[in-house]
Motif scaffolding. Structure first.
Motif, short mmCIF file in Angstrom:
data_model
loop_
_atom_site.label_atom_id
_atom_site.label_comp_id
_atom_site.label_asym_id
_atom_site.label_seq_id
_atom_site.Cartn_x
_atom_site.Cartn_y
_atom_site.Cartn_z
N ILE A 17 0.83 -1.22 0.00
CA ILE A 17 0.00 0.00 0.00
C ILE A 17 0.86 1.27 0.00
O ILE A 17 0.63 2.16 -0.82
N LEU A 21 0.83 4.26 -2.83
CA LEU A 21 0.46 5.63 -2.45
C LEU A 21 1.52 6.65 -2.84
O LEU A 21 1.20 7.84 -2.95
N LYS A 41 -7.05 2.07 8.89
CA LYS A 41 -5.97 3.06 8.88
C LYS A 41 -5.76 3.70 7.51
O LYS A 41 -4.84 4.49 7.34
N TYR A 42 -6.64 3.36 6.56
CA TYR A 42 -6.56 4.01 5.25
C TYR A 42 -7.90 4.68 4.93
O TYR A 42 -8.62 4.28 4.00
N GLN A 44 -8.73 7.35 3.53
CA GLN A 44 -8.85 8.11 2.27
C GLN A 44 -9.16 7.21 1.07
O GLN A 44 -9.40 7.69 -0.03
N ILE A 45 -9.17 5.86 1.31
CA ILE A 45 -9.42 4.92 0.20
C ILE A 45 -10.77 4.24 0.45
O ILE A 45 -11.12 3.95 1.59
N HIS A 47 -13.53 1.43 0.93
CA HIS A 47 -13.41 0.10 1.55
C HIS A 47 -14.54 -0.83 1.09
O HIS A 47 -15.69 -0.39 1.00
#
Ligand SMILES: NC(=O)c1ccc[n+]([C@@H]2O[C@H](COP(=O)([O-])OP(=O)(O)OC[C@H]3O[C@@H](n4cnc5c(N)ncnc54)[C@H](O)[C@@H]3O)[C@@H](O)[C@H]2O)c1
Length: 315
Positions: A17, A21, A41-42, A44-45, A47
């Motif tokens: 990842i 990024l 923890k991501y 901004q992406i 899911h």
């Protein structure tokens, strides 16, 4: 801008990842894992917890598969049938026949596929291959490669400790070194192995014989907390090249001893410098460029993958 999705947000995704990024010509648009907390923890992406749902809702150019091994081939085929290029963590499968199945699906769909055999992109191993190819130090006489560590802790559903789903040490660890040998030297003439396998630990020691040299390779999941280490030592007529304690050293017969410079630290990027990049980022960059510029994926061929999976089945 190429759109990328990744499925299987577990251990190795932590290496993939960040690489995606940092790339300026791709956008990591979606992640998929059956455990939603893995993706927290991501933020901004986007899911997804269902793979089919992600495939339906996203327009994806490349899928990065970081799933448990036994799911690789089926997920790869499903994505490719939708016209998506696939980068898949190693091993592509535990079954040799899956290599043909996956590549046939890629061909039928007109997309590219690559198994992420990261050691082919690892700077110290790339250096070793370049030296072998050049004949700089004369003939290769012998080699030894090692990949040792403790048995992995609990993984999702404990799949890693289940031989049918992970293949244990041969397919999880030893494959890295065998894959490098096949990449660098082709199929060996003969393979012999010894194994100390118990429910709580697994150790393999193999010898691969070629026309003029042999290589011993060992790999472990020890029950004791033995720290992970990978190393090699290759004996040429005119030098020893050793990668030990994360340091690559060349011991020339003349008495000269040196650590090859990193390409980034060299004003003049000479032939014998260490590529400076992170191997995971490098394999991802390589595959992305194959897709972006419509280049054949020459670095990892189906023939070499078949050879490796076939040999693992004979050990
Ligand atoms: N190249 C390397 O250096 C390297 C290192 C470690 C692992 N690997 C490979 O990467 C793969 C994954 O290993 P890992 O250690 O990350 O495993 P892991 O168990 O940590 O992660 C796998 C993830 O997949 C998820 N998952 C399971 N089934 C799913 C499904 N049907 N749909 C969506 N998500 C699902 C799990 O929840 C888990 O988060 C393995 O094939 C392994 O061989 C490669």
């Amino acid at each position: 801008m190429l759109k990328v999705a990744l499925v299987g947000v577990g251990g190795i995704s932590g290496a993939h990842i960040p690489a995606w990024l940092t790339m300026e010509d791709v956008e990591l648009v979606a992640l998929c894992d059956i455990r939603p907390e893995q993706m927290e923890k991501y933020p901004q992406i986007r899911h997804y917890t269902e793979f089919d749902c992600m495939l339906e809702q996203e327009q994806i150019d490349i899928l990065d598969i970081c799933l448990p091994t036994y799911l690789h081939a089926d997920f790869a085929v499903k994505a490719m049938e939708k016209g998506i290029h696939v980068l898949c963590e190693k091993p592509l499968s535990l079954q040799e026949a899956d290599v043909g199945r996956v590549y046939a699906a890629a061909q039928a769909a007109g997309v590219k596929v690559m198994a992420a055999q990261v050691i082919r992109f690892w700077p110290e191993y790339e250096y070793l291959k370049a030296v072998c190819d050049s004949g700089r130090y004369g003939r290769l006489l012998s080699g030894s490669m090692s990949r040792l560590g403790a048995i992995p802790g609990t993984t999702w559903d404990n799949w890693m400790h289940d031989e049918k789903r992970s293949g244990l040490v041969p397919y999880d660890l030893h494959i890295h070194d065998l894959d490098f040998l096949v990449y660098a030297f082709g199929a060996p003439n003969k393979a012999t192995a010894h194994r100390a396998k118990r429910p709580d630990q697994d150790y393999l020691c193999a010898v691969y014989e070629y026309d003029d040299f042999f290589v011993t390779v060992d790999a472990s999941w020890f029950a004791s907390p033995y720290p992970f280490r990978m190393s090699f030592r290759f004996q040429f007529e005119q030098a020893i090249i050793a990668y030990e304690d994360n340091v690559l050293t060349v011991y020339e017969r003349s008495g000269k001893i040196f650590q090859p410079a990193k390409a980034a630290d060299c004003a003049n990027q000479a032939e014998y410098t260490l590529p400076a990049t992170n191997a995971y980022a490098e394999e991802i960059r390589y595959f992305t460029d194959c897709v972006k510029y419509d280049r054949p994926v020459k670095r990892v061929t189906p023939e070499s993958l078949e050879t490796v999976i076939h040999l693992l089945g004979t050990l």
